[in-house]
Design an enzyme around this catalytic site. Structure first.
Site, PDB file in Angstrom:
ATOM      1  N   GLU A 172       4.656 -13.790   0.305  1.00 25.43           N
ATOM      2  CA  GLU A 172       4.446 -12.402  -0.141  1.00 25.43           C
ATOM      3  C   GLU A 172       4.417 -12.281  -1.669  1.00 25.43           C
ATOM      4  O   GLU A 172       5.154 -11.487  -2.268  1.00 25.43           O
ATOM      5  CB  GLU A 172       5.529 -11.478   0.455  1.00 25.43           C
ATOM      6  CG  GLU A 172       5.432 -11.408   1.964  1.00 25.43           C
ATOM      7  CD  GLU A 172       6.331 -10.367   2.619  1.00 25.43           C
ATOM      8  OE1 GLU A 172       7.148  -9.733   1.938  1.00 25.43           O
ATOM      9  OE2 GLU A 172       6.199 -10.186   3.841  1.00 25.43           O
ATOM     10  N   GLU A 289       4.405 -13.396   9.885  1.00 24.32           N
ATOM     11  CA  GLU A 289       5.548 -12.482  10.022  1.00 24.32           C
ATOM     12  C   GLU A 289       5.056 -11.249  10.754  1.00 24.32           C
ATOM     13  O   GLU A 289       4.223 -10.500  10.220  1.00 24.32           O
ATOM     14  CB  GLU A 289       6.136 -12.081   8.663  1.00 24.32           C
ATOM     15  CG  GLU A 289       6.974 -13.160   8.018  1.00 24.32           C
ATOM     16  CD  GLU A 289       7.745 -12.663   6.799  1.00 24.32           C
ATOM     17  OE1 GLU A 289       8.206 -11.509   6.807  1.00 24.32           O
ATOM     18  OE2 GLU A 289       7.849 -13.452   5.833  1.00 24.32           O
TER      19      GLU A 289
HETATM   20  O1  AHR Z   1      11.500 -11.204   7.530  1.00 25.19           O
HETATM   21  C1  AHR Z   1      12.183 -10.454   6.566  1.00 25.19           C
HETATM   22  C2  AHR Z   1      11.421 -10.371   5.258  1.00 25.19           C
HETATM   23  O2  AHR Z   1      10.269  -9.619   5.430  1.00 25.19           O
HETATM   24  C3  AHR Z   1      10.929 -11.669   4.679  1.00 25.19           C
HETATM   25  O3  AHR Z   1      11.887 -12.314   3.923  1.00 25.19           O
HETATM   26  C4  AHR Z   1       9.786 -11.247   3.818  1.00 25.19           C
HETATM   27  O4  AHR Z   1       8.799 -12.224   3.718  1.00 25.19           O
HETATM   28  C5  AHR Z   1       9.293  -9.975   4.480  1.00 25.19           C
HETATM   29  O5  AHR Z   1       9.151  -8.956   3.554  1.00 25.19           O
END
Ligand code: AHR
Length: 496
Positions: A172, A289
């Site tokens: 990210e 994610e």
């Molecule tokens: O999964 C929790 C968080 O969400 C992670 O650390 C990040 O990559 C995302 O913003």
């Protein structure tokens, strides 16, 4: 309500990559410490890994686990987590405001993955570090021996290389919350250079470049980053979390349509860069994610403590329906989305929860465990490109939401599974599906997950409040499947 699903063996989306059923463990909250790792727990093995947790992970058949972050990775020094444990430094962990003890690092995590039957998806720090450390880590993990870092691994007791195939180029990097956040141009350049050095160190690896952090940030970032990294990477990542803070369940259940459009948008951008570059290569996607995440927002914790309760969403029955819809959406894009990670796996926005008490503590399955389990068990194979006719509704954000979300997968052995969510709050849905072209014999199982209370949850004391049951009425007569899909239900119909 009535719905008709048309399927034919000639009309397919593609074959699933097993890595579509991946997950994620970050050094965050109680995911690692008190999650997968708890020396002293009655079920812990000689390496300190909880056996009860490992057993549940094995049930999910998770093929790949992303590690060590997440936001955590952007300030991580991987060497801290190697060598004798008593010498490892404790560090302030800036992403989540805790203290990292480094008791677990890549040496331990890859060993845990082997026990779980999973491969590691390793992320490198492109926030506070860069290409040099990234290639050193590849050397540490994947070089046979006879060089500085590979010999360091051997000296640490790991003679054989770890053979980590999939590597994420940071995390990210577009987000202001990220340590070392970058503009698209800055990230594109550093990611391309890191990719070169990493692949020169081990040409067999596959690389994932950071897409944007969520659907709202998507667009210009992908367009610019891909122009830098297109020739060097194999996948582009997508991240997105969904929630129901306004308690508007019909809208929440429709969020998988937003995931669908996010994937289509990123494919369109990737394909435009393919044309710009006159490349023959298709950029695949890694949705590394995804999940429901909102219940735990704003829950306080003690700053700089070790492994506090963070992001411990307690999932409701309606969250399980949403996760089911999101899984079907990923399946229906299996021609482009090759990898995906349910974020995360244990305690932190996770299907598996643990207690840590003096005498050990229990572990249990959250509601979202079940759709993931079913998709992982029965969703591998050829995804069929079905045509659905069914009544629709509209929300503030999305028009024409079909009451039925469904996806059919034909497994290698010829059997078929139809997954289905009836999004209606109050009406059953009669589904008809002509399967005569498949030569199917019978509907062997119809599993249902439902509950009268959309907010029902599983807890340590009541772990079986939301659990799947057999007993759906799917029946196959002369090749035609007919069934009732109850209001607000997740269904898994298995046909032989
Ligand atoms: O999964 C929790 C968080 O969400 C992670 O650390 C990040 O990559 C995302 O913003």
């Amino acid at each position: 309500m009535q719905a008709t699903l048309t399927l034919h063996p000639s009309y397919t989306v593609g074959k699933t990559d097993d890595r579509l059923f991946g997950s994620f463990i970050e050094h965050l909250g109680r995911a690692v410490y008190h999650g997968i790792y708890e020396p002293g727990h009655p079920t812990a093995d000689k390496d300190g890994f909880r056996g009860d947790v490992l057993d549940m992970v094995k049930v999910l058949q998770v093929p790949i686990v992303r590690y060590p972050g997440g936001n955590f990775v952007s300030g991580y020094r991987w060497e801290d987590g190697t060598g004798p444990k008593e010498k490892r430094p404790r560090r302030p962990e800036l992403a989540w405001g805790t203290t990292e003890t480094n008791e677990v690092g890549i040496d331990e995590f890859q060993a845990w993955c082997k026990k779980a039957g999973a491969e590691v998806m390793m992320a490198v720090n492109l926030g506070t570090r860069g290409p040099d450390d990234a290639r050193n880590l590849v050397e540490y993990c994947n070089f046979k021996g006879g060089t500085y870092y590979s010999d360091m691994r051997r000296a640490n007791g790991f003679e054989d290389p770890f053979g980590i195939k999939v590597w994420c180029l940071g995390n990210e990097m577009d987000g202001s919350w990220q340590m070392g956040a970058k503009t698209a141009a800055e990230y594109g350049r550093i990611a391309a250079e890191a990719a070169k050095l990493m692949k020169w160190t081990d040409p067999s690896i596959e690389l994932v470049a950071c897409g944007s952090s969520n659907v709202h940030m998507c667009g210009a970032w992908e367009l610019e980053v891909l122009q830098h990294v297109y020739d060097h990477v194999d996948y582009l990542s997508l991240h997105n979390y969904y929630g129901n803070p306004a308690n508007d369940t019909p809208s929440f259940l429709a969020c998988s349509l937003e995931m669908d459009s996010f994937i289509k948008t990123v494919c369109a951008i990737a394909d435009s860069v393919k044309k710009l570059k006159n490349s023959k290569k298709t950029m695949y996607l890694s949705f590394d994610e995804w999940n429901v995440w909102f219940h735990s927002n704003g829950v306080p914790f003690e700053k700089w403590s070790v492994a506090p309760h963070q992001l411990e969403d307690v999932y409701t029955f309606e969250d399980a329906l949403v996760v089911g819809c999101l899984l079907m959406t990923l399946l229906k894009h299996c021609d482009r989305v090759k990898m995906a990670c349910l974020a995360q796996l244990v305690n932190v926005i996770a299907p598996i929860m643990t207690e840590n008490t003096e005498d050990g503590g229990r572990c249990w399955a959250q509601t979202i465990f079940y759709p993931f389990l079913h998709a992982s068990a029965y969703g591998r194979g050829t995804v069929l490109d079905g045509r659905l006719e069914c009544p629709k509704y509209s929300t503030k954000a999305v028009a024409d939401v079909p009451y039925l979300e469904t996806c059919a997968v034909q497994q290698e052995d010829g059997s078929m599974t139809i997954f289905a969510v009836n999004r209606s709050m109050d009406e059953d849905l009669e589904l008809t599906c002509d399967l005569s072209a498949f030569g199917m014999q019978e509907a062997v199982e119809h599993i249902i997950l439902t509950n009268n209370d959309m907010k029902a949850v599983n807890t340590a004391d009541a772990p079986d409040t939301v659990v799947p049951e057999a007993g759906g009425n799917a029946v196959l007569t002369d090749g035609v499947l007919q069934t009732k899909l109850g209001a607000h239900s997740w269904n898994v119909i298995r046909i032989r």
